[in-house]
Design an enzyme around this catalytic site. Structure first.
Site: not given
Length: 546
Positions: A401, A417, A481
């Site tokens: 990504e 990414r 995250r």
């Protein structure tokens, strides 16, 4: 006389010892959160308190002071909740909360405290800076959890921000010391839950993209994941939310891409998702691109999509466009045969957003799984307003990504990414992806936990700081995250100074985000936060300089 003096001295010393014993044996830890304060939520977690009661029998009160610059007209109330005790085997974990007080994922129950987990102790309307929350709450022997909630007014501005502090905490009618477990200079920022679990009977919303049209309209796209939160292949459509007032309010959801029961297969075998959106700034035409998976059963498309071009075997790359500022959208336009190499297993966009270059070239980031089953990131582009698209070479292998910006006329930067983990890969191209050069900041400047991120470029003439700017957002960690942060670079992405960063959400989430400029003074972010599946916030550029 001497006896009275001695008695008074002993009484005073006894009071001091008593006061010391309370403070020495009873421990209070306080964590001030740094998460979005949603306007529509009845309860937002402002403070979490852990009271370890040894000798103390009762929590009497907590005093909260709002900063002198706070606009009190924007805040409705503060509340104090009690959430019981800790399991004995977990006491040593030193958690600040035993459960999630307000859920972000319980369908239709994301706006207020779960009454199964919390008891309302006191509620005070905010009409002054100092608020006394009266508890008068008996303490359980051992660990006790309390938390303070803030509720905004329904018409609060999305630009509202405030600071606060706890003045004092009273146990057994004595003010006691407490330990702050968080930063002492927290700014609480208001936001809007654009899409929440259960909205329109949908289980989950994921994968944000965000742009601003020439008319100043905000267009936010995302996956509409009806049954659960898993990736394609599933019942997934591309949804879009539209705002004409800078993100303060959002219109009813539209579906730019949805394939329903195409060719007689169930909706869950006609999913379309991972969207990216761009605005052709020359014509104000908006484009949404997504991957459509058909005939792959009900397994993950990342592994199920095969080589070739056949719709029944490999994922299809589809577009939809709007020529009326995002109000209505065209039928799907399948461009798979224009851009996919038959040897690739899977071709899809880099979710988030694309760009229009200064010369009018439209560019979307892309990713593909090659013939060796290795993913690679690159770009696709159109020189004729979206009629024809082309792909050349990937920037770096084992990347997925990505987001793209034009840092100089004709020079594109691709921020990727990287499956190696730890930090983002950054490459540049001057020939639309025929050749690539590694950027000095690659694999050093921007840390990541292997997650999607956002990158936008803002020219000096388009912002109030009168400087060429880059903005980047992602979970600012290498593991997990959380701590979603917006960073600003003043030197073309070579450095990202801590003094030019703003933490918007410390909580755990799926972590995807997308940025856009709302106007010349304000940047907007649509992201998967810890409090709502699609959260929008707006931040003044001047805040990045403080």
């Amino acid at each position: 006389m001497m006896k009275n003096a001695l008695f008074f001295f002993l009484f005073l010393w006894g009071s001091i010892l008593c006061d010391f014993s309370v403070q020495a044996k009873d421990l209070i830890k306080v964590h001030e959160t740094q998460i979005p304060i949603l306007i529509e939520r009845v309860d937002n977690v402002l403070y979490m308190l852990r009271v370890e009661a040894d000798s103390a029998k009762k929590l009497d009160a907590i005093s909260v002071c709002l900063d002198e610059n706070v606009d009190l007209s924007q805040i409705e109330s503060l509340k104090l909740y009690y959430s019981g005790t800790e399991a004995l085997q977990d006491v040593k974990l030193n958690r600040m909360q035993p459960v999630e007080y307000v859920s972000a994922h319980d369908r239709g129950n994301t706006l207020k405290a779960n009454p199964s987990y919390s008891i309302l102790v006191d509620k005070q309307h905010v009409d002054k800076r100092k608020i006394l929350l009266k508890a008068n709450k008996k303490l359980f022997p051992g660990v006790n959890f309390f938390w303070i909630s803030v509720q905004m007014k329904e018409n609060a501005s999305v630009l509202t921000q405030f600071s606060s502090k706890i003045d004092f905490i009273t146990l057994d009618k004595q003010n006691v010391d407490f330990e702050m477990k968080s930063n002492s200079a927290i700014v609480h920022r208001v936001g809007v839950g654009v899409r929440k679990a259960g909205d329109d009977s949908v289980a989950a919303y994921r994968i944000p993209g965000l742009v601003t049209t020439n008319k100043g309209t905000l267009l936010g796209v995302y996956d509409v994941r009806y049954n659960n939160s898993v990736d394609l292949q599933e019942h997934v459509d591309v949804g879009l939310s539209r705002s004409e007032d800078g993100g303060q309010t959002w219109e009813k959801m539209r579906l730019p891409l949805a394939f329903n029961e195409y060719e007689g297969l169930p909706k869950a075998q006609n999913g379309v998702g991972d969207p990216s959106i761009l605005v052709d700034t020359k014509t104000n035409t908006s484009w949404v691109i997504a991957a459509w998976t058909h005939g792959m059963g009900n397994q993950r498309a990342w592994f199920s999509s095969q080589q070739g071009m056949d719709i029944n075997r490999t994922a299809q790359l589809v577009l939809s466009k709007s020529t009326d500022d995002g109000k209505t959208w065209s039928e799907p336009i399948n461009i798979t045969h224009q851009v996919k190499d038959p040897s690739w297993f899977f071709l899809l966009q880099g979710p988030g957003r694309g760009i229009t270059m200064e010369d009018g070239t439209l560019v979307f980031p892309i990713q593909y799984i090659d013939s060796t089953r290795i993913p690679n990131a690159g770009i696709m582009y159109s020189k004729d307003g979206g009629n024809h698209w082309a792909i050349h070479n990937h920037a770096r292998t084992n990347t997925t990504e990505a987001q793209v910006v034009e840092v100089e006329p004709g020079v594109l930067m691709l921020n990727m990414r990287d499956n190696r983990g730890g930090s983002r890969a950054v490459y540049t191209t001057t020939d639309l992806g025929k050749t690539w050069k590694e950027h000095e900041s690659s694999r050093t400047a921007l840390r990541e936990p292997v997650c999607m991120a956002s990158l936008i470029a803002v020219k000096a003439e388009d912002n109030c700081l009168n400087k060429d700017l880059l903005f980047f957002s992602n979970p600012n960690t290498t593991e997990g995250r959380d701590h979603i942060t917006i960073k600003m670079s003043l030197d073309g992405g070579y450095t990202w100074k801590e003094s030019n960063q703003i933490l918007v959400d410390e909580g755990h989430s799926w972590g995807y985000s997308c940025l856009t400029m709302i106007d010349e003074e304000t940047v907007g972010i649509l992201y998967e936060s810890s409090v709502a599946h699609m959260t929008f916030q707006a931040i003044k550029l001047s805040d990045f300089l403080e």
